[in-house]
Write an enzyme that holds these catalytic residues in place. Structure first.
Site, PDB file in Angstrom:
ATOM      1  N   TYR A 144       0.867  -1.190   0.000  1.00  0.00           N
ATOM      2  CA  TYR A 144       0.000   0.000   0.000  1.00  0.00           C
ATOM      3  C   TYR A 144       0.898   1.233   0.000  1.00  0.00           C
ATOM      4  O   TYR A 144       1.863   1.315   0.762  1.00  0.00           O
ATOM      5  CB  TYR A 144      -0.898  -0.003   1.239  1.00  0.00           C
ATOM      6  CG  TYR A 144      -1.748   1.235   1.411  1.00  0.00           C
ATOM      7  CD1 TYR A 144      -1.512   2.128   2.458  1.00  0.00           C
ATOM      8  CD2 TYR A 144      -2.792   1.525   0.543  1.00  0.00           C
ATOM      9  CE1 TYR A 144      -2.290   3.270   2.630  1.00  0.00           C
ATOM     10  CE2 TYR A 144      -3.580   2.670   0.706  1.00  0.00           C
ATOM     11  CZ  TYR A 144      -3.319   3.537   1.746  1.00  0.00           C
ATOM     12  OH  TYR A 144      -4.091   4.670   1.902  1.00  0.00           O
ATOM     13  N   ASP A 239       9.370   2.771  -0.721  1.00  0.00           N
ATOM     14  CA  ASP A 239       8.367   3.419   0.129  1.00  0.00           C
ATOM     15  C   ASP A 239       8.700   3.038   1.577  1.00  0.00           C
ATOM     16  O   ASP A 239       8.321   1.969   2.050  1.00  0.00           O
ATOM     17  CB  ASP A 239       6.959   2.967  -0.257  1.00  0.00           C
ATOM     18  CG  ASP A 239       5.910   3.649   0.602  1.00  0.00           C
ATOM     19  OD1 ASP A 239       4.731   3.630   0.215  1.00  0.00           O
ATOM     20  OD2 ASP A 239       6.273   4.199   1.666  1.00  0.00           O
ATOM     21  N   LYS A 267       5.258   9.392   8.778  1.00  0.00           N
ATOM     22  CA  LYS A 267       5.089   8.841  10.125  1.00  0.00           C
ATOM     23  C   LYS A 267       6.165   9.315  11.123  1.00  0.00           C
ATOM     24  O   LYS A 267       6.108  10.447  11.591  1.00  0.00           O
ATOM     25  CB  LYS A 267       5.026   7.309  10.042  1.00  0.00           C
ATOM     26  CG  LYS A 267       3.804   6.823   9.202  1.00  0.00           C
ATOM     27  CD  LYS A 267       3.669   5.324   9.190  1.00  0.00           C
ATOM     28  CE  LYS A 267       2.697   4.856   8.117  1.00  0.00           C
ATOM     29  NZ  LYS A 267       1.307   4.767   8.596  1.00  0.00           N
TER      30      LYS A 267
HETATM   31  P1  KE4 Z   1      -0.464   8.497   4.658  1.00  0.00           P
HETATM   32  O1  KE4 Z   1      -0.983   9.246   3.460  1.00  0.00           O
HETATM   33  O2  KE4 Z   1      -1.561   7.665   5.351  1.00  0.00           O
HETATM   34  O3  KE4 Z   1       0.298   9.388   5.630  1.00  0.00           O
HETATM   35  O4  KE4 Z   1       0.632   7.424   4.173  1.00  0.00           O
HETATM   36  C1  KE4 Z   1       0.284   6.512   3.177  1.00  0.00           C
HETATM   37  C2  KE4 Z   1       1.222   5.322   3.243  1.00  0.00           C
HETATM   38  C3  KE4 Z   1       2.229   5.218   2.303  1.00  0.00           C
HETATM   39  N1  KE4 Z   1       3.094   4.184   2.321  1.00  0.00           N
HETATM   40  C4  KE4 Z   1       3.003   3.211   3.269  1.00  0.00           C
HETATM   41  C5  KE4 Z   1       3.982   2.073   3.241  1.00  0.00           C
HETATM   42  C6  KE4 Z   1       1.982   3.269   4.249  1.00  0.00           C
HETATM   43  O5  KE4 Z   1       1.882   2.276   5.175  1.00  0.00           O
HETATM   44  C7  KE4 Z   1       1.079   4.347   4.248  1.00  0.00           C
HETATM   45  C8  KE4 Z   1      -0.054   4.458   5.254  1.00  0.00           C
HETATM   46  N2  KE4 Z   1      -0.134   3.421   6.235  1.00  0.00           N
HETATM   47  C9  KE4 Z   1      -1.470   3.154   6.736  1.00  0.00           C
HETATM   48  C10 KE4 Z   1      -1.398   1.945   7.668  1.00  0.00           C
HETATM   49  N3  KE4 Z   1      -0.746   0.829   7.141  1.00  0.00           N
HETATM   50  C11 KE4 Z   1      -2.032   4.346   7.434  1.00  0.00           C
HETATM   51  C12 KE4 Z   1      -3.269   4.069   8.240  1.00  0.00           C
HETATM   52  C13 KE4 Z   1      -4.534   4.536   7.572  1.00  0.00           C
HETATM   53  O6  KE4 Z   1      -4.627   4.444   6.325  1.00  0.00           O
HETATM   54  O7  KE4 Z   1      -5.430   4.988   8.323  1.00  0.00           O
END
Ligand code: KE4
Length: 425
Positions: A144, A239, A267
């Site tokens: 993801y 990523d 994060k």
């Molecule tokens: P954000 O746009 O949510 O800050 O980051 C996206 C993203 C990009 N790349 C990786 C590897 C990620 O895990 C994420 C977002 N992680 C999720 C949980 N696995 C965020 C939680 C959510 O979507 O509420």
């Protein structure tokens, strides 16, 4: 189980927020439960609206590596906030954070700060396409990379097909250049480059998967991505929104000995405030506007309050180097979880690296999406709810990572193991 005030708050929220949440996974649908609402948090603990206390192994999906409401971080943030919170004009703080990131990750010579991991990925992909003049992107099933349209793809029928949208609202045209391959499958990538070689702008990968649960790929897989990208002049994007500063200070690249051309972060580098970053070789990064012509922008990009939290976080991580003890405690926890489940004859496998891990309810090994989805998600839902009732907050989905913070100690481990001993799965 949501009770009392949590239930009331959820019903109020649903009246004015779709699904009552601002990000889908928080609705606890994957674990067939009702969400709790958090009142406050400190160290390894969360406190919900019914004043129930939980040990937190989700840590806001990764950022809170130094625990919640870390005094040192809040002190630094308050100092900056008292001078103003947003200018939309450069500040020295942004240069400081960019310097810390470039000093921490060898392959990152320049950094563009943004406000989320999704924005970091958007930037990296547009930059890769703008730099190479090519359109196709390879991504992997189960990874993801945020909710940007061209990353919301599902596997088409059979291998090597171009991605089909995985969400309504994403036009087919937006995913027709996204090639979806099985994670950890060298052959599939070799075949894709044979078929599309000079059309491939970039390969984007979670160098350790966190979004199908934790999966550490074969090193030969990452090394193959590196050599194929070099040979075909495609851009390798790691990523590291999850792994960045999680497994080691900097990214995973030094540990794995594989350098990316672009790295996405988020994060932890925001210390609990909204942030993302795209960094990489200057030759590529200089193509970003205004130095180059690849457009990218953001009102709150590099916001001084978020950046101050990030600087304070990285300063502590660099000076204290908590990784050896944090990783050791995580190994100990995973061993004790596994031993306890074995004693209860509960089929499981645990994938762990550094202070991130996933307990899969399948006998494993879990090496990619196909093996991950064999997990018993119903059993995970029961596990989640029983642990929640025992005061342990886990990710509300089988396909996520658990995290430890520097504030987790043997006390929390002991409470966690005694809750697992009482499981009735
Ligand atoms: P954000 O746009 O949510 O800050 O980051 C996206 C993203 C990009 N790349 C990786 C590897 C990620 O895990 C994420 C977002 N992680 C999720 C949980 N696995 C965020 C939680 C959510 O979507 O509420």
């Amino acid at each position: 189980m949501a009770a009392g005030k949590n239930a009331k708050l959820f019903s109020d929220a649903k009246k004015v927020i779709p699904g009552g949440v601002n990000s889908p996974v928080r609705a606890f649908k994957s674990v067939n439960a009702k969400p709790i609402f958090i009142e406050k948090a400190k160290g390894p603990y969360l406190y919900d609206a019914d004043a129930k206390k939980y040990i937190d192994y989700c840590l806001s999906w990764g950022p809170m590596i130094l625990g919640h409401a870390n005094t040192k971080i809040l002190t630094e943030v308050k100092k900056v906030m008292n001078k103003g919170t947003s200018y939309g004009i450069p500040t020295e703080l942004e240069t400081k954070l960019a310097q810390m990131i470039t000093q921490a990750i060898d392959s990152v010579e320049k950094v563009r700060l943004v406000s989320s991991g999704t924005e970091a990925v958007m930037t990296a992909i547009r930059l890769a396409r703008g730099t190479t003049g090519r359109d196709k992107i390879i991504k992997f099933i189960g990874c993801y990379h945020g909710h940007v349209d061209h990353m919301l793809v599902q596997a088409g029928s059979g291998a090597l097909t171009l991605g089909a949208p995985s969400s309504p609202g994403v036009p087919k045209d937006f995913t027709k250049h996204t090639i979806l391959l099985p994670y950890n499958d060298k052959k599939a990538v070799q075949n894709a480059f044979k078929k599309y070689s000079k059309q491939i702008a970039a390969v984007i990968v979670e160098p350790v998967a966190g979004n199908m649960g934790v999966i550490v790929p074969d090193m030969t897989f990452l090394k193959t991505l590196r050599s194929l990208c070099t040979k075909n002049k495609s851009i390798l994007i790691f990523d590291e929104v999850i792994t960045g500063f999680r497994v080691a200070y900097g990214g995973i690249q030094k540990m794995f000995g594989v350098k990316a051309d672009l790295t996405c972060l988020g994060k932890i580098i925001g210390g609990g405030f909204p942030i993302g970053a795209c960094g990489g070789r200057a030759k590529i990064m200089n193509n970003l506007s205004p130095q180059g012509t690849v457009y990218q922008a953001g009102t709150l990009s590099g916001n001084p309050v978020c950046v101050a939290a990030g600087i304070a976080t990285l300063k502590i991580l660099k000076s204290k180097n908590p990784y050896p003890s944090l990783n050791k405690l995580t190994v100990k926890l995973c061993k004790q979880i596994s031993q306890t489940l074995e004693d209860k004859n509960i089929e499981h496998t645990i994938n762990q690296i550094g202070s991130m891990f996933t307990l899969f309810f399948t006998d494993g090994p879990v090496t990619g999406y196909e093996s991950a989805i064999k997990s018993d998600t119903k059993r995970y839902a029961k596990y989640f709810t029983q642990m929640l009732n025992a005061g342990i907050y886990l990710p509300p989905s089988q396909f996520e990572a658990n995290f430890l913070s520097t504030k987790h100690t043997q006390t929390q481990i002991d409470q966690t193991i005694s809750a697992i001993k009482n499981l009735k799965l």
